[in-house]
Design an enzyme around this catalytic site. Structure first.
Site, short mmCIF file in Angstrom:
data_model
loop_
_atom_site.label_atom_id
_atom_site.label_comp_id
_atom_site.label_asym_id
_atom_site.label_seq_id
_atom_site.Cartn_x
_atom_site.Cartn_y
_atom_site.Cartn_z
N CYS A 237 -83.05 -30.37 -49.70
CA CYS A 237 -83.17 -29.21 -50.60
C CYS A 237 -83.71 -29.54 -51.99
CB CYS A 237 -81.82 -28.52 -50.72
SG CYS A 237 -81.29 -27.76 -49.18
N LYS B 26 -81.35 -18.93 -55.92
CA LYS B 26 -81.21 -20.16 -55.14
C LYS B 26 -82.00 -21.31 -55.78
CE LYS B 26 -80.42 -23.06 -51.93
NZ LYS B 26 -79.15 -23.70 -51.74
N1 LIG Z 1 -79.46 -28.09 -45.26
C1 LIG Z 1 -78.89 -27.59 -46.33
O1 LIG Z 1 -77.99 -28.18 -46.91
C2 LIG Z 1 -79.33 -26.27 -46.86
C3 LIG Z 1 -78.51 -25.60 -47.79
C4 LIG Z 1 -78.91 -24.37 -48.28
C5 LIG Z 1 -80.12 -23.82 -47.88
N2 LIG Z 1 -80.91 -24.50 -47.00
C6 LIG Z 1 -82.16 -23.87 -46.58
O2 LIG Z 1 -81.94 -23.31 -45.29
C7 LIG Z 1 -83.13 -23.42 -44.50
C8 LIG Z 1 -82.82 -24.19 -43.23
O3 LIG Z 1 -82.43 -25.49 -43.56
P1 LIG Z 1 -81.82 -26.49 -42.49
O4 LIG Z 1 -81.40 -27.69 -43.25
O5 LIG Z 1 -80.83 -25.77 -41.66
O6 LIG Z 1 -83.13 -26.80 -41.62
P2 LIG Z 1 -83.21 -27.57 -40.22
O7 LIG Z 1 -84.53 -28.22 -40.20
O8 LIG Z 1 -81.98 -28.37 -39.99
O9 LIG Z 1 -83.19 -26.39 -39.14
C9 LIG Z 1 -84.22 -25.47 -38.97
C10 LIG Z 1 -84.28 -25.08 -37.51
O10 LIG Z 1 -85.23 -24.01 -37.36
C11 LIG Z 1 -85.85 -24.17 -36.11
N3 LIG Z 1 -87.07 -23.36 -36.05
C12 LIG Z 1 -88.27 -23.60 -36.63
N4 LIG Z 1 -89.14 -22.61 -36.32
C13 LIG Z 1 -88.47 -21.73 -35.54
C14 LIG Z 1 -88.83 -20.51 -34.91
N5 LIG Z 1 -90.04 -20.00 -35.05
N6 LIG Z 1 -87.89 -19.87 -34.19
C15 LIG Z 1 -86.66 -20.39 -34.04
N7 LIG Z 1 -86.25 -21.55 -34.61
C16 LIG Z 1 -87.15 -22.21 -35.36
C17 LIG Z 1 -86.07 -25.66 -36.01
O11 LIG Z 1 -86.30 -26.07 -34.68
C18 LIG Z 1 -84.76 -26.19 -36.58
O12 LIG Z 1 -83.79 -26.41 -35.56
C19 LIG Z 1 -84.16 -24.10 -45.40
O13 LIG Z 1 -84.92 -23.11 -46.05
C20 LIG Z 1 -83.31 -24.83 -46.40
O14 LIG Z 1 -83.99 -25.03 -47.63
C21 LIG Z 1 -80.53 -25.69 -46.48
#
Ligand SMILES: NC(=O)c1ccc[n+]([C@@H]2O[C@H](COP(=O)([O-])OP(=O)(O)OC[C@H]3O[C@@H](n4cnc5c(N)ncnc54)[C@H](O)[C@@H]3O)[C@@H](O)[C@H]2O)c1
Length: 463
Positions: free
Chosen positions: A287, A231
């Site tokens: 990201c 990743k």
């Molecule tokens: N956004 C993208 O395009 C993308 C693409 C690939 C990978 N990622 C990876 O995926 C992961 C998530 O990214 P995202 O953009 O969805 O993040 P985001 O911030 O949109 O969502 C994360 C969610 O997790 C929740 N959260 C935090 N602590 C928690 C807990 N203890 N229990 C339950 N929920 C909890 C938050 O309230 C939030 O709603 C990251 O590691 C990111 O690097 C993101």
């Protein structure tokens, strides 16, 4: 299958909706009560094309539910996805606070005889093993017996001292979706990477993803560390391509070459290709910035200085300042009394996500020099009100792209939303004080802007 997704953000919500769409029973868990309440009422807290209808459809069928109740969400799950944020920590490394806290919750509440825990969050090499260790300790604190997953098929699981026995595996399954086309990417992925040393977990993951891979089997199984590294390597490669073309654009401006022609000239080489070599005003998003930095930090922790990763970030920071430099070269350092129209605030089109967006740098830097900003974005106002809340005295969020132009010294384009591609140029010229455009994404590079009466500044072409 019964699936729990922990973290209902851009990744968790899309994954939850898509798994539900394939006939699984999905619970999405989040600690953000406001978000879960909105989702329960059918209000989607983010903008992602196609997501709303899919969520509402599955919610109606009862195959997709939302909760903040950890026990309810975790106890019955066969597969648990960790999809919480992994933001940049103070020292540049990935902040694993949320991942660790979720691992603790999983160990506290799992009840099934065998559970597959999936790291979908982007996490540094070694995190799956750490997650495994946190879950194991939490299970042991409950006086339950931990059973090796390999033993589950051949032996019936015995309860010891009256307590239940539990086996689990931790799998790395990084997510490669792109915001803006996330549903398409998830439903029809280029590849599904599964990192595991457990044949049993691999079988579960294969059957979970089989409906998404009907056309051809694009599942790539590998070791856990390799999956975690894949990743970061993917995002680092993409960020490198962007910084490379942006560096070329800087050289083009100085030597009198045109980056748009150079892009075509190099992209036509199949070894190079056209994708991800568009010049622009820097990459942003949730990201690339944090992942490139985190990989550099991981490398340093293991005694290696990652020179390319360092250069990629240096170039990107400089590129985010390029439009500011062009504007101050044109209008002077003191911008007091001047207004600028900004089109596009999200870090890219078709999303409302403004994390690390280039617009944040531009808006702040222009305001710092005394300017007022009239901004327009089709979807990002909720996020703009949050990320730019300290700027709202000098920033207005306008109702339409033309509304934003009135009385402004110039139009600055930051995000290439489709609705900006064929605007009414006569209207733009009429509404601006002078017909001047700073195009941070070169969307009008193929039009003869001079013949339309515009002073046109773009990236990688000397004005
Ligand atoms: N956004 C993208 O395009 C993308 C693409 C690939 C990978 N990622 C990876 O995926 C992961 C998530 O990214 P995202 O953009 O969805 O993040 P985001 O911030 O949109 O969502 C994360 C969610 O997790 C929740 N959260 C935090 N602590 C928690 C807990 N203890 N229990 C339950 N929920 C909890 C938050 O309230 C939030 O709603 C990251 O590691 C990111 O690097 C993101």
């Amino acid at each position: 299958m019964t699936i729990t997704i922990i973290g209902s953000g851009y990744v968790g919500l899309v994954a939850g909706a898509c798994f539900a769409q394939m006939g699984n029973d999905v619970i999405c868990l989040d600690v953000d009560e406001n978000k879960i309440n909105r989702l329960k009422q059918g209000i989607i807290p983010i903008y992602e094309p196609g997501l709303e209808s899919m969520v509402l459809e599955n919610q109606k069928l009862g195959t997709l539910t939302f909760t903040t109740d950890k026990k309810e969400a975790i106890r019955n799950a066969q597969v648990i996805f960790i999809a919480v944020g992994t933001p940049m920590g103070d020292d540049g490394s990935a902040d694993l606070r949320f991942v660790r806290s979720v691992a603790e919750d999983i160990g506290t509440h799992i009840e099934r005889e065998y559970v597959v825990v999936v790291d979908k969050s982007t996490v540094p090499v070694g995190t799956a093993r750490e997650v495994r260790s946190i879950i194991s300790s939490a299970i042991q604190k409950r006086n339950m017996t931990l059973v090796d997953s390999a033993a589950i098929d051949s032996h019936s699981v015995q309860n010891q001292q009256g307590s239940q026995s539990i086996a689990f595996d931790v799998v790395s399954n990084p997510e490669f979706l792109k915001e803006g086309v996330a549903i398409k990417d998830f439903m029809s992925p280029d590849r599904v990477v599964i990192g595991t040393d457990s044949p049993k977990a691999l079988e579960v993951m294969k059957s979970l993803y089989a409906p998404f891979l009907i056309k051809s089997d694009r599942l790539i199984a590998m070791g856990i560390e390799s999956a975690e590294m894949t990743k970061y390597a993917a995002n680092a490669m993409l960020a490198t391509k962007i910084s490379f073309i942006n560096e070329m654009s800087q050289i083009c401006e100085r030597v009198g070459a045109n980056i748009n022609d150079v892009r075509l000239g190099i992209g036509s080489d199949s070894r190079i290709g056209y994708s991800f070599i568009y010049p622009g005003c820097g990459y942003g998003g949730s990201c690339f910035p944090k992942d490139v930095r985190a990989l550099e930090k991981t490398a340093a922790d293991f005694g290696y200085k990652a020179r390319i990763l360092d250069a990629v970030q240096v170039v990107n920071e400089a590129q985010k300042m390029l439009l500011v430099e062009k504007i101050t070269q044109r209008f002077g350092e003191n911008l007091a009394g001047k207004s600028f129209a900004v089109w596009g605030l999200s870090f890219k089109p078709e999303t409302d996500d403004m994390r690390e967006a280039s617009s944040l740098v531009l808006v702040r830097e222009l305001i710092k020099r005394g300017a007022r900003i009239k901004a327009y974005d089709p979807k990002a106002y909720e996020q703009a009100s949050f990320y730019l809340k300290d700027c709202l005295d000098s920033l207005s969020l306008e109702g339409s792209k033309y509304e934003a132009l009135k009385g402004c010294a110039a139009l600055v384009i930051i995000t290439e939303w489709r609705e900006f591609r064929s605007p009414d140029f006569d209207e733009i010229a009429k509404l601006l004080n002078e017909p001047i455009i700073f195009d941070g994404r070169n969307i009008y590079q193929s039009l003869n802007m001079q013949s339309k009466g515009f002073e046109y500044h773009q990236i990688g072409v000397k004005s």
